[in-house]
Design a protein around this motif. Sequence first.
Motif, PDB file in Angstrom:
ATOM      1  N   PHE A  48       0.845  -1.195   0.000  1.00  0.00           N
ATOM      2  CA  PHE A  48       0.000   0.000   0.000  1.00  0.00           C
ATOM      3  C   PHE A  48       0.875   1.238   0.000  1.00  0.00           C
ATOM      4  O   PHE A  48       2.091   1.171   0.200  1.00  0.00           O
ATOM      5  CB  PHE A  48      -0.962   0.001   1.198  1.00  0.00           C
ATOM      6  CG  PHE A  48      -0.303   0.069   2.547  1.00  0.00           C
ATOM      7  CD1 PHE A  48       0.015   1.288   3.127  1.00  0.00           C
ATOM      8  CD2 PHE A  48      -0.028  -1.092   3.258  1.00  0.00           C
ATOM      9  CE1 PHE A  48       0.618   1.357   4.375  1.00  0.00           C
ATOM     10  CE2 PHE A  48       0.565  -1.035   4.505  1.00  0.00           C
ATOM     11  CZ  PHE A  48       0.888   0.197   5.063  1.00  0.00           C
ATOM     12  N   SER A  49       0.236   2.372  -0.256  1.00  0.00           N
ATOM     13  CA  SER A  49       0.941   3.652  -0.186  1.00  0.00           C
ATOM     14  C   SER A  49       0.163   4.581   0.731  1.00  0.00           C
ATOM     15  O   SER A  49      -1.052   4.469   0.884  1.00  0.00           O
ATOM     16  CB  SER A  49       1.087   4.272  -1.582  1.00  0.00           C
ATOM     17  OG  SER A  49      -0.172   4.598  -2.114  1.00  0.00           O
ATOM     18  N   THR A  76      -4.029   9.662   3.817  1.00  0.00           N
ATOM     19  CA  THR A  76      -4.784   8.825   2.897  1.00  0.00           C
ATOM     20  C   THR A  76      -3.949   7.601   2.546  1.00  0.00           C
ATOM     21  O   THR A  76      -2.786   7.720   2.176  1.00  0.00           O
ATOM     22  CB  THR A  76      -5.125   9.612   1.622  1.00  0.00           C
ATOM     23  OG1 THR A  76      -5.835  10.791   1.988  1.00  0.00           O
ATOM     24  CG2 THR A  76      -5.961   8.785   0.678  1.00  0.00           C
ATOM     25  N   THR A  78      -3.773   4.078   0.222  1.00  0.00           N
ATOM     26  CA  THR A  78      -4.285   3.416  -0.974  1.00  0.00           C
ATOM     27  C   THR A  78      -3.770   1.984  -1.003  1.00  0.00           C
ATOM     28  O   THR A  78      -2.560   1.751  -0.926  1.00  0.00           O
ATOM     29  CB  THR A  78      -3.858   4.164  -2.256  1.00  0.00           C
ATOM     30  OG1 THR A  78      -4.336   5.510  -2.185  1.00  0.00           O
ATOM     31  CG2 THR A  78      -4.412   3.491  -3.499  1.00  0.00           C
ATOM     32  N   ARG A  79      -4.714   1.058  -1.088  1.00  0.00           N
ATOM     33  CA  ARG A  79      -4.395  -0.368  -1.110  1.00  0.00           C
ATOM     34  C   ARG A  79      -5.242  -0.996  -2.206  1.00  0.00           C
ATOM     35  O   ARG A  79      -6.463  -0.837  -2.209  1.00  0.00           O
ATOM     36  CB  ARG A  79      -4.713  -0.986   0.240  1.00  0.00           C
ATOM     37  CG  ARG A  79      -4.496  -2.476   0.307  1.00  0.00           C
ATOM     38  CD  ARG A  79      -4.825  -3.036   1.658  1.00  0.00           C
ATOM     39  NE  ARG A  79      -6.267  -2.827   1.919  1.00  0.00           N
ATOM     40  CZ  ARG A  79      -6.865  -3.199   3.029  1.00  0.00           C
ATOM     41  NH1 ARG A  79      -6.189  -3.733   3.997  1.00  0.00           N
ATOM     42  NH2 ARG A  79      -8.156  -3.008   3.183  1.00  0.00           N
ATOM     43  N   ASP A  80      -4.610  -1.699  -3.112  1.00  0.00           N
ATOM     44  CA  ASP A  80      -5.312  -2.258  -4.267  1.00  0.00           C
ATOM     45  C   ASP A  80      -6.064  -1.125  -4.972  1.00  0.00           C
ATOM     46  O   ASP A  80      -5.455  -0.163  -5.372  1.00  0.00           O
ATOM     47  CB  ASP A  80      -6.233  -3.407  -3.855  1.00  0.00           C
ATOM     48  CG  ASP A  80      -5.457  -4.574  -3.241  1.00  0.00           C
ATOM     49  OD1 ASP A  80      -4.322  -4.829  -3.693  1.00  0.00           O
ATOM     50  OD2 ASP A  80      -5.976  -5.208  -2.306  1.00  0.00           O
ATOM     51  N   ASP A  81      -7.388  -1.243  -5.087  1.00  0.00           N
ATOM     52  CA  ASP A  81      -8.164  -0.202  -5.760  1.00  0.00           C
ATOM     53  C   ASP A  81      -8.964   0.653  -4.796  1.00  0.00           C
ATOM     54  O   ASP A  81      -9.874   1.369  -5.205  1.00  0.00           O
ATOM     55  CB  ASP A  81      -9.124  -0.832  -6.780  1.00  0.00           C
ATOM     56  CG  ASP A  81      -8.375  -1.413  -7.965  1.00  0.00           C
ATOM     57  OD1 ASP A  81      -7.297  -0.885  -8.289  1.00  0.00           O
ATOM     58  OD2 ASP A  81      -8.861  -2.391  -8.554  1.00  0.00           O
ATOM     59  N   GLU A  82      -8.667   0.579  -3.494  1.00  0.00           N
ATOM     60  CA  GLU A  82      -9.425   1.376  -2.530  1.00  0.00           C
ATOM     61  C   GLU A  82      -8.537   2.404  -1.835  1.00  0.00           C
ATOM     62  O   GLU A  82      -7.355   2.171  -1.598  1.00  0.00           O
ATOM     63  CB  GLU A  82     -10.126   0.492  -1.500  1.00  0.00           C
ATOM     64  CG  GLU A  82      -9.208  -0.259  -0.578  1.00  0.00           C
ATOM     65  CD  GLU A  82      -9.970  -1.045   0.490  1.00  0.00           C
ATOM     66  OE1 GLU A  82     -11.075  -0.636   0.880  1.00  0.00           O
ATOM     67  OE2 GLU A  82      -9.434  -2.059   0.939  1.00  0.00           O
ATOM     68  N   THR A  83      -9.144   3.535  -1.538  1.00  0.00           N
ATOM     69  CA  THR A  83      -8.479   4.624  -0.829  1.00  0.00           C
ATOM     70  C   THR A  83      -9.339   4.998   0.363  1.00  0.00           C
ATOM     71  O   THR A  83     -10.556   5.152   0.221  1.00  0.00           O
ATOM     72  CB  THR A  83      -8.298   5.840  -1.768  1.00  0.00           C
ATOM     73  OG1 THR A  83      -7.476   5.435  -2.872  1.00  0.00           O
ATOM     74  CG2 THR A  83      -7.644   6.998  -1.063  1.00  0.00           C
ATOM     75  N   ASP A 111     -11.361   0.607   6.423  1.00  0.00           N
ATOM     76  CA  ASP A 111     -11.355   0.585   4.961  1.00  0.00           C
ATOM     77  C   ASP A 111     -12.763   0.771   4.393  1.00  0.00           C
ATOM     78  O   ASP A 111     -13.742   0.917   5.142  1.00  0.00           O
ATOM     79  CB  ASP A 111     -10.659  -0.670   4.417  1.00  0.00           C
ATOM     80  CG  ASP A 111     -11.425  -1.958   4.662  1.00  0.00           C
ATOM     81  OD1 ASP A 111     -12.631  -1.919   4.989  1.00  0.00           O
ATOM     82  OD2 ASP A 111     -10.805  -3.032   4.506  1.00  0.00           O
ATOM     83  N   THR A 112     -12.868   0.753   3.080  1.00  0.00           N
ATOM     84  CA  THR A 112     -14.142   1.034   2.417  1.00  0.00           C
ATOM     85  C   THR A 112     -15.193  -0.048   2.633  1.00  0.00           C
ATOM     86  O   THR A 112     -16.374   0.180   2.397  1.00  0.00           O
ATOM     87  CB  THR A 112     -13.931   1.245   0.903  1.00  0.00           C
ATOM     88  OG1 THR A 112     -13.288   0.081   0.363  1.00  0.00           O
ATOM     89  CG2 THR A 112     -13.073   2.468   0.639  1.00  0.00           C
TER      90      THR A 112
END
Length: 173
Positions: A48-49, A76, A78-83, A111-112
């Motif tokens: 992740f970033s 913020t 970001t992991r895979d396609d979620e932020t 997470d989302t």
Amino acid sequence: MGIKKMCECSGLATLNETDTQIFANICPSCFKEGSIVTFITTFDTSGFSFSSNSVNRPECLFSNGQSILNTNGTGTLTRDDETFPVTFTLNLVDGPEENDDIIVINFAGIDTTGQVFFSSFGFFGLEEERVTVTSCNSIPINNDLISSRTNRNIGYGFKEIKIYSKGKSYHYN
């Protein structure tokens, strides 16, 4: 003309390993403005970033040649396609010897999908140039060093004045 409170210390940390990159610049020029923390990991399969949105003024400890900076904030992730938003804590230790610097960073958020996210990383035995923690209780003016214990009048025309008095630091511009 505004007054800004100075930080007690400033810190800089850089790490660029194969699977992890960290950059932290805390209280550059001894003021909170411009502080930033970024973190990227590809460790394991769950890389992740992270990028900070806010960084709080640090707490600092100086003892026996060790300098420790502790701070926290939000950012913020970001992991895979979620932020999603997270909080972070960052601990920097600048030791007196070679290969004794430390970086510890923790992230916590939701997470989302509503799941709690927590991740913690520690990097120990780092080379001396990886972490720098510096006290902000001394102010350089015209190549002189004026500490909080010095009582001196300086009559120059300044665009910016930084004062440390009675345990507090102020910035006038």
